[in-house]
Scaffold this motif. Structure first.
Motif, PDB file in Angstrom:
ATOM      1  N   THR A 230      51.003  18.914 -41.307  1.00 48.34           N
ATOM      2  CA  THR A 230      49.684  19.506 -41.574  1.00 48.34           C
ATOM      3  C   THR A 230      48.601  18.441 -41.500  1.00 48.34           C
ATOM      4  OG1 THR A 230      50.636  21.250 -42.941  1.00 48.34           O
ATOM      5  CG2 THR A 230      48.310  20.742 -43.307  1.00 48.34           C
ATOM      6  N   ALA A 231      48.883  17.265 -42.025  1.00 49.30           N
ATOM      7  CA  ALA A 231      47.909  16.165 -41.959  1.00 49.30           C
ATOM      8  C   ALA A 231      47.600  15.812 -40.509  1.00 49.30           C
ATOM      9  CB  ALA A 231      48.436  14.948 -42.712  1.00 49.30           C
ATOM     10  N   LEU A 232      48.614  15.716 -39.680  1.00 51.59           N
ATOM     11  CA  LEU A 232      48.406  15.385 -38.274  1.00 51.59           C
ATOM     12  C   LEU A 232      47.648  16.497 -37.553  1.00 51.59           C
ATOM     13  CD1 LEU A 232      48.972  13.171 -36.210  1.00 51.59           C
ATOM     14  CD2 LEU A 232      51.110  14.340 -35.657  1.00 51.59           C
ATOM     15  N   GLU A 233      47.947  17.733 -37.896  1.00 54.92           N
ATOM     16  CA  GLU A 233      47.275  18.887 -37.276  1.00 54.92           C
ATOM     17  C   GLU A 233      45.778  18.913 -37.562  1.00 54.92           C
ATOM     18  OE1 GLU A 233      49.564  22.090 -38.904  1.00 54.92           O
ATOM     19  OE2 GLU A 233      50.986  22.091 -37.228  1.00 54.92           O
ATOM     20  N   THR A 234      45.340  18.223 -38.607  1.00 52.54           N
ATOM     21  CA  THR A 234      43.919  18.156 -38.934  1.00 52.54           C
ATOM     22  C   THR A 234      43.112  17.662 -37.744  1.00 52.54           C
ATOM     23  OG1 THR A 234      44.385  17.782 -41.258  1.00 52.54           O
ATOM     24  CG2 THR A 234      42.231  17.062 -40.480  1.00 52.54           C
ATOM     25  N   TYR A 235      43.672  16.788 -36.944  1.00 54.69           N
ATOM     26  CA  TYR A 235      42.965  16.188 -35.815  1.00 54.69           C
ATOM     27  C   TYR A 235      43.180  16.918 -34.495  1.00 54.69           C
ATOM     28  CZ  TYR A 235      42.119  12.382 -38.971  1.00 54.69           C
ATOM     29  OH  TYR A 235      41.705  11.644 -40.051  1.00 54.69           O
ATOM     30  N   LEU A 236      44.118  17.847 -34.458  1.00 51.62           N
ATOM     31  CA  LEU A 236      44.538  18.441 -33.197  1.00 51.62           C
ATOM     32  C   LEU A 236      44.049  19.877 -33.014  1.00 51.62           C
ATOM     33  CD1 LEU A 236      48.225  17.222 -33.309  1.00 51.62           C
ATOM     34  CD2 LEU A 236      46.408  16.326 -31.842  1.00 51.62           C
ATOM     35  N   PRO A 237      43.776  20.265 -31.765  1.00 56.51           N
ATOM     36  CA  PRO A 237      43.519  21.680 -31.496  1.00 56.51           C
ATOM     37  C   PRO A 237      44.806  22.474 -31.735  1.00 56.51           C
ATOM     38  CG  PRO A 237      43.005  20.316 -29.557  1.00 56.51           C
ATOM     39  CD  PRO A 237      43.652  19.440 -30.578  1.00 56.51           C
ATOM     40  N   GLU A 238      44.671  23.755 -31.987  1.00 64.93           N
ATOM     41  CA  GLU A 238      45.834  24.587 -32.337  1.00 64.93           C
ATOM     42  C   GLU A 238      46.924  24.591 -31.280  1.00 64.93           C
ATOM     43  OE1 GLU A 238      44.980  28.558 -33.665  1.00 64.93           O
ATOM     44  OE2 GLU A 238      43.260  27.865 -34.826  1.00 64.93           O
ATOM     45  N   GLU A 239      46.550  24.567 -30.002  1.00 63.12           N
ATOM     46  CA  GLU A 239      47.531  24.722 -28.925  1.00 63.12           C
ATOM     47  C   GLU A 239      48.358  23.463 -28.642  1.00 63.12           C
ATOM     48  OE1 GLU A 239      43.487  23.774 -27.254  1.00 63.12           O
ATOM     49  OE2 GLU A 239      44.219  25.294 -28.618  1.00 63.12           O
ATOM     50  N   VAL A 240      48.028  22.352 -29.252  1.00 62.63           N
ATOM     51  CA  VAL A 240      48.760  21.107 -29.001  1.00 62.63           C
ATOM     52  C   VAL A 240      50.034  21.078 -29.850  1.00 62.63           C
ATOM     53  CG1 VAL A 240      48.691  18.588 -29.207  1.00 62.63           C
ATOM     54  CG2 VAL A 240      46.692  19.832 -28.368  1.00 62.63           C
ATOM     55  N   GLU A 241      51.144  20.790 -29.185  1.00 64.23           N
ATOM     56  CA  GLU A 241      52.428  20.713 -29.875  1.00 64.23           C
ATOM     57  C   GLU A 241      52.663  19.310 -30.419  1.00 64.23           C
ATOM     58  OE1 GLU A 241      55.920  22.267 -28.001  1.00 64.23           O
ATOM     59  OE2 GLU A 241      54.718  23.709 -26.860  1.00 64.23           O
ATOM     60  N   ILE A 242      53.303  19.274 -31.561  1.00 63.30           N
ATOM     61  CA  ILE A 242      53.664  18.000 -32.187  1.00 63.30           C
ATOM     62  C   ILE A 242      55.133  17.725 -31.901  1.00 63.30           C
ATOM     63  CG2 ILE A 242      53.951  16.801 -34.385  1.00 63.30           C
ATOM     64  CD1 ILE A 242      51.504  18.350 -35.403  1.00 63.30           C
ATOM     65  N   ASP A 243      55.399  16.546 -31.374  1.00 65.06           N
ATOM     66  CA  ASP A 243      56.778  16.137 -31.100  1.00 65.06           C
ATOM     67  C   ASP A 243      57.365  15.505 -32.348  1.00 65.06           C
ATOM     68  OD1 ASP A 243      56.636  16.895 -28.375  1.00 65.06           O
ATOM     69  OD2 ASP A 243      55.680  14.982 -27.879  1.00 65.06           O
ATOM     70  N   ARG A 244      58.662  15.767 -32.578  1.00 64.13           N
ATOM     71  CA  ARG A 244      59.374  15.207 -33.721  1.00 64.13           C
ATOM     72  C   ARG A 244      60.550  14.376 -33.204  1.00 64.13           C
ATOM     73  NH1 ARG A 244      60.083  17.898 -38.719  1.00 64.13           N
ATOM     74  NH2 ARG A 244      58.185  18.989 -39.259  1.00 64.13           N
ATOM     75  N   MET A 245      60.662  13.186 -33.753  1.00 64.25           N
ATOM     76  CA  MET A 245      61.795  12.338 -33.415  1.00 64.25           C
ATOM     77  C   MET A 245      62.386  11.814 -34.726  1.00 64.25           C
ATOM     78  SD  MET A 245      62.016   8.928 -31.075  1.00 64.25           S
ATOM     79  CE  MET A 245      61.609   7.811 -32.401  1.00 64.25           C
ATOM     80  N   LYS A 246      63.672  12.017 -34.899  1.00 60.04           N
ATOM     81  CA  LYS A 246      64.326  11.535 -36.111  1.00 60.04           C
ATOM     82  C   LYS A 246      64.769  10.096 -35.909  1.00 60.04           C
ATOM     83  CE  LYS A 246      65.701  16.015 -37.733  1.00 60.04           C
ATOM     84  NZ  LYS A 246      66.760  16.930 -38.104  1.00 60.04           N
ATOM     85  N   SER A 247      64.572   9.327 -36.966  1.00 65.24           N
ATOM     86  CA  SER A 247      64.960   7.926 -36.946  1.00 65.24           C
ATOM     87  C   SER A 247      65.537   7.579 -38.309  1.00 65.24           C
ATOM     88  CB  SER A 247      63.736   7.055 -36.626  1.00 65.24           C
ATOM     89  OG  SER A 247      64.119   5.725 -36.432  1.00 65.24           O
ATOM     90  N   GLU A 248      65.922   6.348 -38.450  1.00 64.88           N
ATOM     91  CA  GLU A 248      66.523   5.902 -39.702  1.00 64.88           C
ATOM     92  C   GLU A 248      65.923   4.566 -40.097  1.00 64.88           C
ATOM     93  OE1 GLU A 248      70.932   4.593 -40.407  1.00 64.88           O
ATOM     94  OE2 GLU A 248      70.841   6.783 -40.182  1.00 64.88           O
ATOM     95  N   GLY A 249      65.616   4.421 -41.364  1.00 62.90           N
ATOM     96  CA  GLY A 249      65.076   3.170 -41.873  1.00 62.90           C
ATOM     97  C   GLY A 249      66.148   2.116 -42.027  1.00 62.90           C
ATOM     98  N   HIS A 250      65.737   0.942 -42.430  1.00 64.07           N
ATOM     99  CA  HIS A 250      66.635  -0.200 -42.573  1.00 64.07           C
ATOM    100  C   HIS A 250      67.796   0.087 -43.534  1.00 64.07           C
ATOM    101  CE1 HIS A 250      67.823  -4.378 -42.530  1.00 64.07           C
ATOM    102  NE2 HIS A 250      67.758  -4.423 -43.846  1.00 64.07           N
ATOM    103  N   HIS A 251      67.525   0.861 -44.563  1.00 60.16           N
ATOM    104  CA  HIS A 251      68.563   1.160 -45.565  1.00 60.16           C
ATOM    105  C   HIS A 251      69.174   2.535 -45.358  1.00 60.16           C
ATOM    106  CE1 HIS A 251      67.657  -2.470 -47.780  1.00 60.16           C
ATOM    107  NE2 HIS A 251      66.378  -2.181 -47.675  1.00 60.16           N
ATOM    108  N   GLY A 252      69.017   3.107 -44.167  1.00 58.82           N
ATOM    109  CA  GLY A 252      69.618   4.396 -43.851  1.00 58.82           C
ATOM    110  C   GLY A 252      68.786   5.594 -44.261  1.00 58.82           C
ATOM    111  N   ASP A 253      67.582   5.363 -44.752  1.00 54.45           N
ATOM    112  CA  ASP A 253      66.739   6.478 -45.173  1.00 54.45           C
ATOM    113  C   ASP A 253      66.143   7.177 -43.948  1.00 54.45           C
ATOM    114  OD1 ASP A 253      65.543   3.915 -44.999  1.00 54.45           O
ATOM    115  OD2 ASP A 253      63.663   4.728 -45.753  1.00 54.45           O
ATOM    116  N   ARG A 254      65.868   8.475 -44.113  1.00 53.35           N
ATOM    117  CA  ARG A 254      65.356   9.317 -43.040  1.00 53.35           C
ATOM    118  C   ARG A 254      63.889   8.996 -42.755  1.00 53.35           C
ATOM    119  NH1 ARG A 254      61.832  13.844 -43.265  1.00 53.35           N
ATOM    120  NH2 ARG A 254      61.758  13.461 -45.483  1.00 53.35           N
ATOM    121  N   ILE A 255      63.566   8.909 -41.481  1.00 56.41           N
ATOM    122  CA  ILE A 255      62.182   8.782 -41.035  1.00 56.41           C
ATOM    123  C   ILE A 255      62.011   9.748 -39.871  1.00 56.41           C
ATOM    124  CG2 ILE A 255      60.415   7.307 -40.015  1.00 56.41           C
ATOM    125  CD1 ILE A 255      61.814   4.912 -41.315  1.00 56.41           C
TER     126      ILE A 255
END
Length: 139
Positions: A26-51
């Protein structure tokens, strides 16, 4: 503004394990027009935490005008214009960091959390020309 002196604008933020990914989106959508899609990429932090890396690119002139319009709402827009020489690099890319918490509350502020990178059109592709084009776009 008839033409937009940018090739594209990228927005990116990270959603850490302690954050709600829908709120960060929602925070990122503040800057974007409605029709723009947001890409999601899962990653992992140094200690295995989700990013989750959330990003969007706008290349259409109308979409870029929307993002620039949001950027012009900054109370500190004069500061950004004054710092353009530091905010535009030798590759003609313009950078600004925006506050993620404020964006979630639909307020536009400089801060940390959301990175905006825009490739400035400049012919010839020189930093000085890019700074002037970015200045005109943010006027």
């Amino acid at each position: 503004m008839a033409s937009v002196p940018f090739h594209y604008i990228d927005l990116r933020t990270f959603c850490y394990a302690t954050e709600d990914d829908q709120r960060v989106e929602t925070a990122l959508e503040t800057y974007l027009p409605e029709e723009v899609e947001i890409d999601r990429m899962k990653s992992e932090g140094h200690h295995g935490d989700r990013i989750i890396v959330l990003s969007a690119r706008v290349e259409n002139a109308d979409e870029m005008r929307h993002v620039l319009g949001k950027l012009r709402e900054l109370a500190d827009i004069d500061q950004v214009r004054d710092e353009l020489d530091e905010r535009v690099d030798d590759n003609c890319s313009f950078f600004v960091s925006l506050d993620k918490q404020s964006a979630y509350r639909d307020t536009i502020e400089l801060g940390e959390g959301i990175t905006l990178r825009a490739k400035v059109e400049a012919y010839p592709a020189k930093k000085d020309a890019a700074v002037e084009n970015a200045r005109d776009a943010l006027a």
